[in-house]
Design an enzyme around this catalytic site. Structure first.
Site, PDB file in Angstrom:
ATOM      1  N   ASP A   1     135.495  82.185  57.858  1.00 45.03           N
ATOM      2  CA  ASP A   1     136.904  82.148  57.497  1.00 45.03           C
ATOM      3  C   ASP A   1     137.329  83.585  57.185  1.00 45.03           C
ATOM      4  OD1 ASP A   1     139.376  81.337  56.839  1.00 45.03           O
ATOM      5  OD2 ASP A   1     138.848  80.445  54.927  1.00 45.03           O
ATOM      6  N   SER A   2     138.612  83.874  57.301  1.00 41.88           N
ATOM      7  CA  SER A   2     139.064  85.265  57.210  1.00 41.88           C
ATOM      8  C   SER A   2     139.191  85.787  55.786  1.00 41.88           C
ATOM      9  CB  SER A   2     140.424  85.391  57.875  1.00 41.88           C
ATOM     10  OG  SER A   2     141.390  84.693  57.114  1.00 41.88           O
TER      11      SER A   2
ATOM     12  N   GLY B   1     141.740  84.888  54.091  1.00 44.78           N
ATOM     13  CA  GLY B   1     143.169  84.715  53.828  1.00 44.78           C
ATOM     14  C   GLY B   1     143.455  83.559  52.891  1.00 44.78           C
ATOM     15  N   PHE B   2     142.797  82.461  53.124  1.00 42.08           N
ATOM     16  CA  PHE B   2     143.081  81.283  52.291  1.00 42.08           C
ATOM     17  C   PHE B   2     142.655  81.488  50.847  1.00 42.08           C
ATOM     18  CE2 PHE B   2     142.123  77.112  50.481  1.00 42.08           C
ATOM     19  CZ  PHE B   2     143.322  76.455  50.729  1.00 42.08           C
TER      20      PHE B   2
ATOM     21  N   ASP C   1     145.340  85.728  57.912  1.00 44.34           N
ATOM     22  CA  ASP C   1     146.691  85.167  57.922  1.00 44.34           C
ATOM     23  C   ASP C   1     147.170  84.901  56.516  1.00 44.34           C
ATOM     24  OD1 ASP C   1     144.975  83.106  57.265  1.00 44.34           O
ATOM     25  OD2 ASP C   1     146.186  81.574  58.227  1.00 44.34           O
TER      26      ASP C   1
ATOM     27  N   GLN D   1     150.863  79.171  61.941  1.00 46.26           N
ATOM     28  CA  GLN D   1     151.490  78.845  60.653  1.00 46.26           C
ATOM     29  C   GLN D   1     152.928  78.396  60.911  1.00 46.26           C
ATOM     30  OE1 GLN D   1     150.138  78.648  57.695  1.00 46.26           O
ATOM     31  NE2 GLN D   1     148.153  79.623  58.073  1.00 46.26           N
TER      32      GLN D   1
ATOM     33  N   GLY E   1     147.538  75.967  57.359  1.00 43.97           N
ATOM     34  CA  GLY E   1     148.653  75.638  56.473  1.00 43.97           C
ATOM     35  C   GLY E   1     148.964  74.163  56.365  1.00 43.97           C
TER      36      GLY E   1
ATOM     37  N   ASP F   1     136.925  71.433  59.860  1.00 41.44           N
ATOM     38  CA  ASP F   1     136.044  71.781  58.751  1.00 41.44           C
ATOM     39  C   ASP F   1     136.726  71.245  57.510  1.00 41.44           C
ATOM     40  OD1 ASP F   1     138.070  74.113  58.408  1.00 41.44           O
ATOM     41  OD2 ASP F   1     136.846  74.141  56.600  1.00 41.44           O
TER      42      ASP F   1
ATOM     43  N   CYS G   1     123.262  53.899  58.172  1.00 40.72           N
ATOM     44  CA  CYS G   1     122.984  55.330  58.205  1.00 40.72           C
ATOM     45  C   CYS G   1     121.480  55.593  58.230  1.00 40.72           C
ATOM     46  CB  CYS G   1     123.593  55.989  56.970  1.00 40.72           C
ATOM     47  SG  CYS G   1     123.301  57.771  56.868  1.00 40.72           S
TER      48      CYS G   1
ATOM     49  N   CYS H   1     120.149  58.750  57.509  1.00 38.38           N
ATOM     50  CA  CYS H   1     119.888  60.044  56.875  1.00 38.38           C
ATOM     51  C   CYS H   1     118.708  59.906  55.911  1.00 38.38           C
ATOM     52  CB  CYS H   1     121.123  60.543  56.113  1.00 38.38           C
ATOM     53  SG  CYS H   1     121.389  59.765  54.509  1.00 38.38           S
TER      54      CYS H   1
ATOM     55  N   CYS I   1     119.476  57.544  52.924  1.00 42.82           N
ATOM     56  CA  CYS I   1     119.582  56.111  53.211  1.00 42.82           C
ATOM     57  C   CYS I   1     118.278  55.509  53.732  1.00 42.82           C
ATOM     58  CB  CYS I   1     120.715  55.863  54.206  1.00 42.82           C
ATOM     59  SG  CYS I   1     122.341  56.219  53.494  1.00 42.82           S
TER      60      CYS I   1
ATOM     61  N   HIS J   1     123.796  63.118  52.706  1.00 39.33           N
ATOM     62  CA  HIS J   1     124.322  61.884  53.297  1.00 39.33           C
ATOM     63  C   HIS J   1     125.723  62.083  53.871  1.00 39.33           C
ATOM     64  CE1 HIS J   1     125.643  57.781  53.931  1.00 39.33           C
ATOM     65  NE2 HIS J   1     126.741  58.132  53.294  1.00 39.33           N
TER      66      HIS J   1
END
Length: 376
Positions: free
Chosen positions: A89-90, A92-93, A143, A194, A221, A271, A309, A311, A314, A340
């Site tokens: 991720d940049s 920015g967030f 951004d 955006q 956004g 994500d 499941c 995993c 489980c 899980h």
RNA sequence: GUGGGUGUAGUUCAGUUGGUUAGAGCACCAGAUUGUGGAUCUGGGUGUCGUGGGUUCGAGUCCCAUCUCCCACC
């Protein structure tokens, strides 16, 4: 390079080739903020739970241990021992979500570190430099993620600035790669759309960044407090103007239902912190809906979290044991729960891809879109 | 054995000269969480006021008995 394999209405089945491996889409990227999945999972756990892409955070790694240190250690792949694709991720967030004291100028953003309060400046060039040092497979453009709602005039000015920032990102990325300063000489760059919930701004912005011929395009956004119907509407509005031959990434989304809705509207990549954060709080995804393992009703429940499941959690442990681990604040509980949920999300994507391959995504969507988000 | 103290929610405790429906922290129960602060927020009191009796219009509060635990002394 993105290859479209098949479509069903707007939904897309594809694959995305990178130097670190091919990503089958639609795909969910597992969030490893500081180079590890919160809850005690390593790159090997990701591999064992069918993760395709690891997402790391530029801002966090810049503060600690420092992207220069990561570069000296050979980059994120060597550092974390994850050998698949990594998206960074940049930053920015985080600038907008973690820091209250911030000043935005044409040059970039000055803000206070959440660790020690010291002032930090980050702009497009700094973000690219950091991501080049991290050596991720995919770098995200720097951004501004606006708050919602935002004034129209502010939103327009912000979008225009984000376009200018994106051009600077592209220029800086090329410079870093050509001068041999990038750990990954094949590093890709995604642009971010955006425009708040203003359709005209979203469309205009999307058209402008599409012209820059980037390696992929993200919708940013969203999922920042607006009603989900509003989010779905914006996705559809923007999707119409996204390049068909480029991968599409909806940032920060979301619930299984959100993902089904977005796939149906033509999104390829996701994500979200929800599966891992919710797992840390005992909220577990199942094919019947969401359970809170801390609820008293599971005290003597010997069944697995999800009988469908396979995993590690489980396959081996009961709800009663997992509840006990949570109540006793044992680390293992959190680790198993996170494992899980990530396994669940990765298998949700596997089943979505199977449905698309078999041409029955719509039936799959209808069967699960409401079921998976409900609390049981 | 004698003297003193103590007993209120799961727990640590508060509770006015006797006065409406006995409170707080933690725990517990339940909910929220969307480009990650293992954070935070929201809602819920779960009680035979040790037990039994008495005084009183009214007792967690006053009186008597009894039990528990703690301390000191013999």
């Amino acid at each position: 390079m993105y290859h479209l394999i098949k479509t069903e209405n707007h939904a897309r089945r594809g694959c995305f080739e990178t130097v670190h491996g091919t990503v089958q889409t639609p795909a969910f990227m597992n969030v490893a903020t500081a180079g590890a999945i919160k809850g005690g999972l390593s790159a090997f756990d990701l591999k064992n739970n069918d993760c395709q892409v690891m997402l790391c955070n530029t801002y966090h790694l810049h503060l600690r241990p420092g992207d220069d240190k990561v570069a000296m250690l050979g980059g994120l792949h060597r550092f974390t021992r994850w050998n698949g694709p990594i998206l960074t991720d940049s930053g920015g967030f985080q600038v907008f979500s973690l820091s209250k004291l911030r000043k935005i100028t044409e040059e970039g953003v000055t803000f206070a570190s959440h660790l020690d309060g010291r002032r930090i400046f980050m702009g497009p060039e700094q973000s690219m430099q950091i991501q080049a040092n991290l050596g991720s497979t995919i770098a995200m453009a720097f951004d501004e993620c606006m708050e919602n709602p935002a004034e129209y005039h502010y939103a327009k000015a912000s979008c225009d600035r984000t376009v200018r920032w994106l051009k600077r990102c592209k220029t800086e990325m090329q410079r870093l790669k050509q001068s041999g300063q990038a750990i990954n000489p094949n590093q890709l760059l995604f642009g971010i759309n955006q425009g708040c919930c203003y359709d005209d701004l979203r469309i205009e912005h999307m058209r402008e960044i599409a012209e820059l011929d980037l390696d992929g395009y993200a919708i940013g956004g969203l999922a920042v407090g607006e009603p989900k119907e509003e989010m779905y509407r914006v996705i559809s509005v923007v999707e119409e103007h996204m390049p068909k031959d480029k991968i599409r990434y909806l940032m920060g989304v979301g619930t299984p239902g959100n993902i089904l809705e977005a796939v149906r509207r033509g999104v390829d990549l996701f994500d979200c912190v929800m599966p891992s954060r919710n797992a840390r709080h005992g909220h577990l995804n199942t094919w019947q809906g969401i359970i809170n393992i801390k609820n008293a009703k599971y005290e003597l429940d010997e069944s697995p979290v999800d009988s469908e499941c396979d995993c590690e959690c489980c396959r081996n442990f009961s709800r009663a044991y997992l509840r006990h681990l949570f109540k006793a604040d044992e680390m293992l509980g959190m680790r198993l729960a996170v494992m899980h949920n990530l396994h669940f999300y990765n298998h949700l994507m596997i089943r979505i891809r199977q449905a698309l391959d078999e041409g029955n995504f719509d039936a799959f969507y209808r069967r699960y879109v409401d079921v998976l988000d409900r609390r049981i």
